[in-house]
Design a protein around this motif. Structure first.
Motif, PDB file in Angstrom:
ATOM      1  N   GLN A  50       7.882  42.860 -49.126  1.00 21.01           N
ATOM      2  CA  GLN A  50       7.963  41.395 -49.119  1.00 21.01           C
ATOM      3  C   GLN A  50       6.680  40.722 -49.564  1.00 21.01           C
ATOM      4  OE1 GLN A  50      10.903  40.113 -48.566  1.00 21.01           O
ATOM      5  NE2 GLN A  50      11.606  42.200 -48.231  1.00 21.01           N
ATOM      6  N   LEU A  51       5.729  41.469 -50.093  1.00 21.77           N
ATOM      7  CA  LEU A  51       4.445  40.879 -50.478  1.00 21.77           C
ATOM      8  C   LEU A  51       4.638  39.616 -51.312  1.00 21.77           C
ATOM      9  CD1 LEU A  51       2.123  43.780 -51.633  1.00 21.77           C
ATOM     10  CD2 LEU A  51       1.760  42.184 -49.762  1.00 21.77           C
ATOM     11  N   LEU A  52       4.034  38.536 -50.872  1.00 15.63           N
ATOM     12  CA  LEU A  52       4.140  37.310 -51.654  1.00 15.63           C
ATOM     13  C   LEU A  52       2.845  36.496 -51.623  1.00 15.63           C
ATOM     14  CD1 LEU A  52       6.139  35.266 -53.180  1.00 15.63           C
ATOM     15  CD2 LEU A  52       5.997  34.034 -51.042  1.00 15.63           C
ATOM     16  N   ALA A  53       2.353  36.228 -50.416  1.00 18.01           N
ATOM     17  CA  ALA A  53       1.201  35.335 -50.295  1.00 18.01           C
ATOM     18  C   ALA A  53      -0.012  35.874 -51.061  1.00 18.01           C
ATOM     19  CB  ALA A  53       0.857  35.142 -48.821  1.00 18.01           C
ATOM     20  N   GLU A  54      -0.295  37.172 -50.905  1.00 22.61           N
ATOM     21  CA  GLU A  54      -1.493  37.735 -51.538  1.00 22.61           C
ATOM     22  C   GLU A  54      -1.430  37.639 -53.058  1.00 22.61           C
ATOM     23  OE1 GLU A  54       0.233  39.116 -49.162  1.00 22.61           O
ATOM     24  OE2 GLU A  54      -1.113  39.266 -47.442  1.00 22.61           O
ATOM     25  N   PRO A  55      -0.333  38.145 -53.695  1.00 22.25           N
ATOM     26  CA  PRO A  55      -0.295  38.015 -55.162  1.00 22.25           C
ATOM     27  C   PRO A  55      -0.250  36.564 -55.627  1.00 22.25           C
ATOM     28  CG  PRO A  55       1.759  38.929 -54.311  1.00 22.25           C
ATOM     29  CD  PRO A  55       0.776  38.954 -53.197  1.00 22.25           C
ATOM     30  N   GLN A  56       0.419  35.715 -54.874  1.00 25.93           N
ATOM     31  CA  GLN A  56       0.498  34.299 -55.254  1.00 25.93           C
ATOM     32  C   GLN A  56      -0.897  33.679 -55.264  1.00 25.93           C
ATOM     33  OE1 GLN A  56       3.085  32.663 -56.279  1.00 25.93           O
ATOM     34  NE2 GLN A  56       3.074  30.549 -55.626  1.00 25.93           N
ATOM     35  N   VAL A  57      -1.703  34.006 -54.251  1.00 25.52           N
ATOM     36  CA  VAL A  57      -3.064  33.479 -54.190  1.00 25.52           C
ATOM     37  C   VAL A  57      -3.936  34.111 -55.285  1.00 25.52           C
ATOM     38  CG1 VAL A  57      -5.177  33.472 -52.821  1.00 25.52           C
ATOM     39  CG2 VAL A  57      -3.001  32.891 -51.746  1.00 25.52           C
ATOM     40  N   PHE A  58      -3.766  35.418 -55.472  1.00 29.30           N
ATOM     41  CA  PHE A  58      -4.630  36.115 -56.435  1.00 29.30           C
ATOM     42  C   PHE A  58      -4.366  35.670 -57.872  1.00 29.30           C
ATOM     43  CE2 PHE A  58      -7.072  39.837 -54.622  1.00 29.30           C
ATOM     44  CZ  PHE A  58      -7.195  39.233 -53.390  1.00 29.30           C
ATOM     45  N   ARG A  59      -3.215  35.049 -58.099  1.00 32.76           N
ATOM     46  CA  ARG A  59      -2.961  34.532 -59.434  1.00 32.76           C
ATOM     47  C   ARG A  59      -3.974  33.461 -59.820  1.00 32.76           C
ATOM     48  NH1 ARG A  59       2.900  32.652 -60.660  1.00 32.76           N
ATOM     49  NH2 ARG A  59       2.046  32.656 -62.746  1.00 32.76           N
ATOM     50  N   THR A  60      -4.517  32.764 -58.789  1.00 31.94           N
ATOM     51  CA  THR A  60      -5.504  31.737 -59.096  1.00 31.94           C
ATOM     52  C   THR A  60      -6.889  32.348 -59.341  1.00 31.94           C
ATOM     53  OG1 THR A  60      -5.952  31.368 -56.749  1.00 31.94           O
ATOM     54  CG2 THR A  60      -4.313  29.950 -57.765  1.00 31.94           C
ATOM     55  N   PHE A  61      -7.080  33.597 -58.930  1.00 37.97           N
ATOM     56  CA  PHE A  61      -8.380  34.240 -59.135  1.00 37.97           C
ATOM     57  C   PHE A  61      -8.375  35.190 -60.331  1.00 37.97           C
ATOM     58  CE2 PHE A  61      -8.608  33.292 -54.542  1.00 37.97           C
ATOM     59  CZ  PHE A  61      -9.845  32.667 -54.493  1.00 37.97           C
ATOM     60  N   SER A  62      -7.179  35.692 -60.692  1.00 35.10           N
ATOM     61  CA  SER A  62      -7.136  36.768 -61.673  1.00 35.10           C
ATOM     62  C   SER A  62      -5.945  36.611 -62.593  1.00 35.10           C
ATOM     63  CB  SER A  62      -7.043  38.111 -60.933  1.00 35.10           C
ATOM     64  OG  SER A  62      -6.642  39.127 -61.818  1.00 35.10           O
ATOM     65  N   SER A  63      -6.209  36.761 -63.887  1.00 33.79           N
ATOM     66  CA  SER A  63      -5.109  36.661 -64.848  1.00 33.79           C
ATOM     67  C   SER A  63      -4.298  37.947 -64.882  1.00 33.79           C
ATOM     68  CB  SER A  63      -5.668  36.356 -66.237  1.00 33.79           C
ATOM     69  OG  SER A  63      -6.612  37.354 -66.562  1.00 33.79           O
ATOM     70  N   ALA A  64      -4.769  38.977 -64.173  1.00 38.89           N
ATOM     71  CA  ALA A  64      -4.055  40.255 -64.179  1.00 38.89           C
ATOM     72  C   ALA A  64      -2.780  40.211 -63.331  1.00 38.89           C
ATOM     73  CB  ALA A  64      -4.967  41.373 -63.675  1.00 38.89           C
ATOM     74  N   VAL A  65      -2.642  39.161 -62.501  1.00 41.57           N
ATOM     75  CA  VAL A  65      -1.456  39.045 -61.658  1.00 41.57           C
ATOM     76  C   VAL A  65      -0.473  38.085 -62.342  1.00 41.57           C
ATOM     77  CG1 VAL A  65      -0.599  38.450 -59.369  1.00 41.57           C
ATOM     78  CG2 VAL A  65      -2.889  39.386 -59.630  1.00 41.57           C
ATOM     79  N   ASN A  66       0.646  38.625 -62.803  1.00 41.42           N
ATOM     80  CA  ASN A  66       1.603  37.772 -63.511  1.00 41.42           C
ATOM     81  C   ASN A  66       2.660  37.218 -62.551  1.00 41.42           C
ATOM     82  OD1 ASN A  66       3.448  39.822 -63.058  1.00 41.42           O
ATOM     83  ND2 ASN A  66       3.065  40.773 -65.044  1.00 41.42           N
ATOM     84  N   SER A  67       3.585  36.457 -63.087  1.00 49.05           N
ATOM     85  CA  SER A  67       4.531  35.735 -62.237  1.00 49.05           C
ATOM     86  C   SER A  67       5.628  36.639 -61.675  1.00 49.05           C
ATOM     87  CB  SER A  67       5.167  34.587 -63.020  1.00 49.05           C
ATOM     88  OG  SER A  67       5.950  35.130 -64.054  1.00 49.05           O
TER      89      SER A  67
END
Lengths: 275, 305
Positions: B241-258
């Motif tokens: 169910q991971l959601l919050a961490e990748p959602q936040v990391f999208r603002t720090f890193s372009s390596a995390v896509n939608s």
């Protein structure tokens, strides 16, 4: 002597690992904007903490305080109702035998395995059908259901509320409801505190449901609010300081709740894993 | 006499006739409030997601009015053909295969150390290890996002050489955040389970000359297995169910896509909007979670319970 030194070394190294980010957050929250990047991140420079807190609390008409208030209402109110309802249900499932009891329990147990985030999207669709998204209730109502609470209180009531005591209360003329609220609840207290605390944390930390339900920031919980600030840092750089200070402030209520209630919940914690 | 007392007076009088239903009204009163809400906010959404997942949007001509019609397994076929969705499932499997054992291994180690006579200052360590659990996932991700960023990090020595937010490492940077938050919580569950073991059990082993390590391996660990199973199941659910961490990391890193994790893919799909496909994804994800945790439970507890 060697094993003791090894054990203490492991504990010390990991205590450092767990505490250093929080220490860093605290130190950062006391700095001025300029000092944040130019001074030692792990030690204080000019002490600007109260000024920073003041800035966060007054930014955009005090929206941060509103978020904290919302979170307290969602998590505090939601967890309280969830605990009472789950406690009553778990108690009934443990102490009365009736047809369909096992079926009900198994369905609820299945609910424990259904992750809350899997429910968020369909809940959003349902609430849109009745035009109730973007309201306080859209986040609050789903939070007051805790299948895990039923599971835990059932196990706990089964082993901590003696049948003899219920019989005695009946002989004294107490109704079943009264027996529950005046006798059984006291015996189930550690389990109830545990359910309350973990539901409180689950609601406080919930992100998907508010994210998908809420558009109007007046209803945001503090997690969603800080998330939106954090994603605007590139446009509004001063928000960086606000996010750090806000993050620190948002952790405090949970730590206080844990410290305050720890002597109760620690004894209830083991119950869920017994069987 | 209150209303509830009146309600209960009746079955008590008639109790001899039908002992099974003696407390029927009390039972209904206790079970119904939770039951109704469970129906509304658990069973109904699941049913609704199932229903939506079998619909599709039909257009008459290119600019015709859109209409929802029964689509059979159209959406599920689309889910199975959706590459990014399966990549995201693969990614969280890889994540869980590494992070869950590391986290629970550490939690078990700390619990055993806390339970042994080797460690002084137990209260302090217990609290220190547990404090991160009070940090919401979103906030933890934001904090660590700063800590990983080269210009803000207190560990510039490290972050200037290793880019934790790069495509290669960002998954493990998140694994660290999740571990940091949840180790203490899992440690406490295992530790409370250890505390409930009666100490007499250790006496015999000690008389036979078993040391702390031997006692831990042969007595303590087997006895706390149910607690470890429970923490493992919650960890499996959490991982998928991971959601919050990748959602936040999208603002720090372009390596995390939608579509980095399944939940992120669901969120992205629903905001396109393609509600029916997103509903089908939710169902597949919930089923995967359910089957995995159930299988794990059965695998570790073959005799049931």
């Amino acid at each position: 002597m060697l094993p003791r030194m090894g054990a203490m070394l492991i504990m010390a190294v990991f205590a450092f690992y767990f505490l250093i980010p929080i220490w860093w957050l605290f130190v950062s929250a006391t700095k001025s904007k300029g000092d944040l990047t130019s001074t030692n991140p792990l030690w204080f420079s000019e002490f600007n903490f109260f000024e920073n807190v003041g800035n966060v609390l007054t930014y955009r008409d005090g929206v941060f305080l509103r978020w904290i208030g919302n979170s307290l209402a969602y998590a505090g109110g939601g967890a309280l109702i969830a605990t009472v309802l789950a406690g009553m249900c778990g108690y009934a499932l443990a102490k009365y035998s009736f047809r369909g009891r096992e079926l009900i329990f198994n369905v609820i147990l299945g609910g424990v395995l259904v992750p809350a985030t899997a429910l968020a999207l369909p809940l959003f669709l349902m609430f849109s059908q009745i035009n109730a998204t973007n309201t306080f209730w859209a986040v609050f109502l789903p939070s007051i259901v805790s299948p895990f609470g039923v599971y835990l209180t059932r196990i706990y009531a089964g082993s901590s509320v003696p049948d003899e005591l219920m019989e005695a209360a009946r002989l004294d003329g107490a109704s079943e409801v009264r027996t529950f609220f005046s006798v059984s609840v006291k015996l189930m207290f550690p389990a109830l505190v545990t359910v309350f605390l973990f539901q409180f944390v689950a609601i406080w930390n919930n992100f998907f449901l508010p994210l998908i339900m809420l558009r109007d920031e007046a209803n945001f919980p503090v997690t969603l609010g800080l998330y939106t600030w954090n994603s605007q840092i590139n446009q509004i750089p001063e928000l960086r300081m606000y996010v750090l200070v806000g993050a620190l402030l948002s952790i405090i209520p949970l730590i206080v709740a844990f410290l305050f209630l720890q002597r109760f919940w620690r004894s209830g914690l083991g119950a869920g894993s017994v069987k | 006499m209150s209303r509830t007392e009146l309600l209960n007076a009746e079955p008590a009088v008639l109790g001899n006739r039908k002992p099974k239903n003696k407390f029927k009204k009390a039972i209904v009163l206790f079970v119904a409030p939770f039951g109704v809400l469970f129906l509304l906010f658990y069973l109904a959404p699941i049913s609704y997601a199932l229903y939506q997942s079998f619909l599709k949007v039909d257009r008459q001509g290119t600019f015709g009015k859109a209409q929802e019609v029964f689509g059979g397994f159209t959406q599920y076929i689309a889910v199975f053909q959706n590459g990014p969705f399966w990549e995201s499932i693969g990614r969280v499997f890889l994540f869980g295969a590494v992070q869950v054992p590391v986290m629970l291994g550490l939690a078990l180690l700390f619990a055993l150390l806390l339970d042994s006579p080797l460690v002084r200052g137990k209260k302090f360590f217990r609290l220190a290890f547990f404090v991160p659990y009070a940090v919401p996932g979103v906030i933890a991700a934001i904090m660590w996002g700063f800590l990983y960023s080269p210009n803000l990090s207190p560990f510039t020595e490290v972050t200037s050489k290793i880019n934790f937010l790069s495509a290669d490492l960002v998954l493990w940077a998140m694994a660290n955040v999740v571990t940091w938050v949840f180790v203490g919580y899992n440690m406490l569950i295992i530790y409370s389970s250890l505390l409930s073991i009666p100490t007499e059990i250790y006496e015999a082993a000690r008389l036979d000359g078993a040391g702390q390590l031997r006692i831990a391996l042969s007595i303590k660990i087997p006895l706390v297995t149910p607690a470890i199973v429970m923490t493992a199941i919650f960890s499996i659910i959490g991982t998928l169910q991971l959601l919050a961490e990748p959602q936040v990391f999208r603002t720090f890193s372009s390596a995390v896509n939608s579509t980095f994790t399944p939940n992120l893919a669901v969120l992205t799909t629903s905001s396109i909007p393609n509600i029916h496909l997103a509903a089908a994804m939710s169902v597949v994800l919930a089923l995967t979670t359910f089957i995995l945790s159930f299988a794990f439970l059965k695998f570790t507890h073959p005799k049931g319970n």
